[in-house]
Design a protein around this motif. Sequence first.
Motif, PDB file in Angstrom:
ATOM      1  N   THR A  25       0.799  -1.220   0.000  1.00  0.00           N
ATOM      2  CA  THR A  25       0.000   0.000   0.000  1.00  0.00           C
ATOM      3  C   THR A  25       0.836   1.276   0.000  1.00  0.00           C
ATOM      4  O   THR A  25       0.281   2.366   0.031  1.00  0.00           O
ATOM      5  N   SER A  56      -0.103  -0.341  -9.893  1.00  0.00           N
ATOM      6  CA  SER A  56      -0.922  -1.186  -9.029  1.00  0.00           C
ATOM      7  C   SER A  56      -1.539  -2.349  -9.795  1.00  0.00           C
ATOM      8  O   SER A  56      -1.694  -3.446  -9.252  1.00  0.00           O
ATOM      9  N   ASN A  97      -1.196  -1.096   6.776  1.00  0.00           N
ATOM     10  CA  ASN A  97      -1.751   0.018   6.012  1.00  0.00           C
ATOM     11  C   ASN A  97      -1.782   1.278   6.853  1.00  0.00           C
ATOM     12  O   ASN A  97      -1.591   2.391   6.351  1.00  0.00           O
ATOM     13  N   GLN A 141     -14.195  -7.087  -1.578  1.00  0.00           N
ATOM     14  CA  GLN A 141     -12.892  -6.498  -1.264  1.00  0.00           C
ATOM     15  C   GLN A 141     -12.537  -5.265  -2.074  1.00  0.00           C
ATOM     16  O   GLN A 141     -11.982  -4.296  -1.563  1.00  0.00           O
ATOM     17  N   PHE A 142     -12.855  -5.258  -3.373  1.00  0.00           N
ATOM     18  CA  PHE A 142     -12.195  -4.324  -4.278  1.00  0.00           C
ATOM     19  C   PHE A 142     -12.519  -2.842  -4.060  1.00  0.00           C
ATOM     20  O   PHE A 142     -11.642  -2.004  -4.303  1.00  0.00           O
ATOM     21  N   MET A 161     -10.061  -1.730  -1.453  1.00  0.00           N
ATOM     22  CA  MET A 161      -8.709  -1.949  -1.945  1.00  0.00           C
ATOM     23  C   MET A 161      -8.300  -0.891  -2.962  1.00  0.00           C
ATOM     24  O   MET A 161      -7.206  -0.314  -2.888  1.00  0.00           O
ATOM     25  N   LEU A 180      -5.332   1.553  -2.234  1.00  0.00           N
ATOM     26  CA  LEU A 180      -4.137   1.194  -2.979  1.00  0.00           C
ATOM     27  C   LEU A 180      -3.659   2.319  -3.885  1.00  0.00           C
ATOM     28  O   LEU A 180      -2.464   2.499  -4.067  1.00  0.00           O
ATOM     29  N   ASN A 211     -11.548  -0.703   9.199  1.00  0.00           N
ATOM     30  CA  ASN A 211     -11.264  -2.085   8.813  1.00  0.00           C
ATOM     31  C   ASN A 211     -10.903  -2.927  10.032  1.00  0.00           C
ATOM     32  O   ASN A 211     -11.414  -4.042  10.217  1.00  0.00           O
ATOM     33  N   GLY A 260     -12.685  -4.999   3.607  1.00  0.00           N
ATOM     34  CA  GLY A 260     -11.670  -6.015   3.886  1.00  0.00           C
ATOM     35  C   GLY A 260     -12.191  -7.138   4.768  1.00  0.00           C
ATOM     36  O   GLY A 260     -12.075  -8.323   4.425  1.00  0.00           O
ATOM     37  N   PHE A 300      -8.666  -9.702  -5.756  1.00  0.00           N
ATOM     38  CA  PHE A 300      -7.561  -9.020  -6.418  1.00  0.00           C
ATOM     39  C   PHE A 300      -7.779  -8.927  -7.921  1.00  0.00           C
ATOM     40  O   PHE A 300      -7.307  -7.987  -8.566  1.00  0.00           O
ATOM     41  N   SER A 327     -10.074  -5.963  -8.065  1.00  0.00           N
ATOM     42  CA  SER A 327      -9.320  -4.738  -7.794  1.00  0.00           C
ATOM     43  C   SER A 327      -8.484  -4.328  -9.002  1.00  0.00           C
ATOM     44  O   SER A 327      -8.449  -3.148  -9.383  1.00  0.00           O
TER      45      SER A 327
END
Length: 435
Positions: A40, A64, A160, A242-243, A246, A250, A279, A338, A369, A372
């Motif tokens: 991150t 990224s 993070n 998640q995304f 993220m 990110l 989170n 998350g 991922f 993301s």
Amino acid sequence: MSSATSAGLPLHTDPPGGRRAVAVWGLGVAVYFVAITYRTSLGVAGLDAAERFDINASALSTFSILQLLVYAGMQIPVGLLVDRLGTKKVLTLGVVLFTAGQFGFAFSDSYVGALACRALLGCGDAMTFISVLRLGSRWFPAKRGPIVAQVAGLIGMAGNLVTTLVLARLLGSFGWTPTFAGSALGGVLILVLVLVFLKDHPEGYAPAPAPHTEGSYVRRQISRAWREPGTRLGMWVHFTTQFPGMVFLLLWGMPFLVQAQGLARSTAGELLTLVVLSNMTVGMVYGQVIARHHTARAPLALGTVAVTATVWAAALGWPGHAPMWLLVVLCAVLGACGPASMIGFDFARPANPPERQGTAAGIVNMGGFTASMTTLLAVGVLLDLTGDNFRIAFASVFVLEALGVVQILRLRPRAHRRERERVVASRVEAVHVPV
């Protein structure tokens, strides 16, 4: 009924936990903590990177995207490696790779060289979380699984927090190279600790040896894990939840808050910190709830998606700059993404035997991922095409959320039915196995 390990000790299926387990597992989580810090670090350095390498939004997002592309592509191979070689060897290799990537990024002057370093970092990062999940399942009883996984994610998110609170300030005070090179020293320290202290499992709790017949082993592990509806449901839960958080942490959170919302960088940094704190808080709550009420998994995941979409729509649709209270709510809600994604592993874990946990976790981890990576690319391209219109660019979030929700609703009945069948079968076996 029991079998014996190669050392002649009884093979137990449920390790006892305890202080030793906490210490060894904690070391693995520390590796994940460092990896998150490196992963991150670009989130607070995006504007600096654009200036250093003289690149536009699409090129900036490529950093990224490439990192996540490598990460996502490595998940199944890493799962297979963890199942075959054990945690310590895979974690050691991961630390070497992500530390080398962070050092290289510190001294990169060219865009291509910096990309290569982020790819190396992503490769090492990919080896951490699945290893930590496997370590937890080898050192703690199965009933602790949801809490152990959420706590691992919580401590990882503290990395993070280091990025938003510490690295951002160091970057402003000391510049690019000293900040990134100095942070890479943490990887050197953690490598030494892993080599000296980490163990794959408690004494007498080694997993049963699995037949490794080269190509057939790989195909068998992947196909059997994928055939389980719980594995696929876990992947789509991870994909859908998640995304949004993220992508915000990110890369695109800082530019959105500074350029689109007109905030100072210090204020934007505080809001990013709020995402991390949220989170960590929500992670503890979700872990406790799921440990006590297994049926809460899907409602928590779908509820998080619904709230995230609602607040995103409100922030993007607000005329002019969104008010501070709404941005605070947005960041607090994004912090739940998350912990919600961790629920995906709680669907895959009971669907697969211990010798296939790494492979199944790799499949699940690919979900978020991949989403993301896709969103990072879409936002960067749309920003360039629309002249930095963040409303249009961030609307791409809703497309992937809709896709994921459809898949979750489709797979949920099958996964629940299969899980009930397993519970019944295990109870019958427990009654009829001779003493």
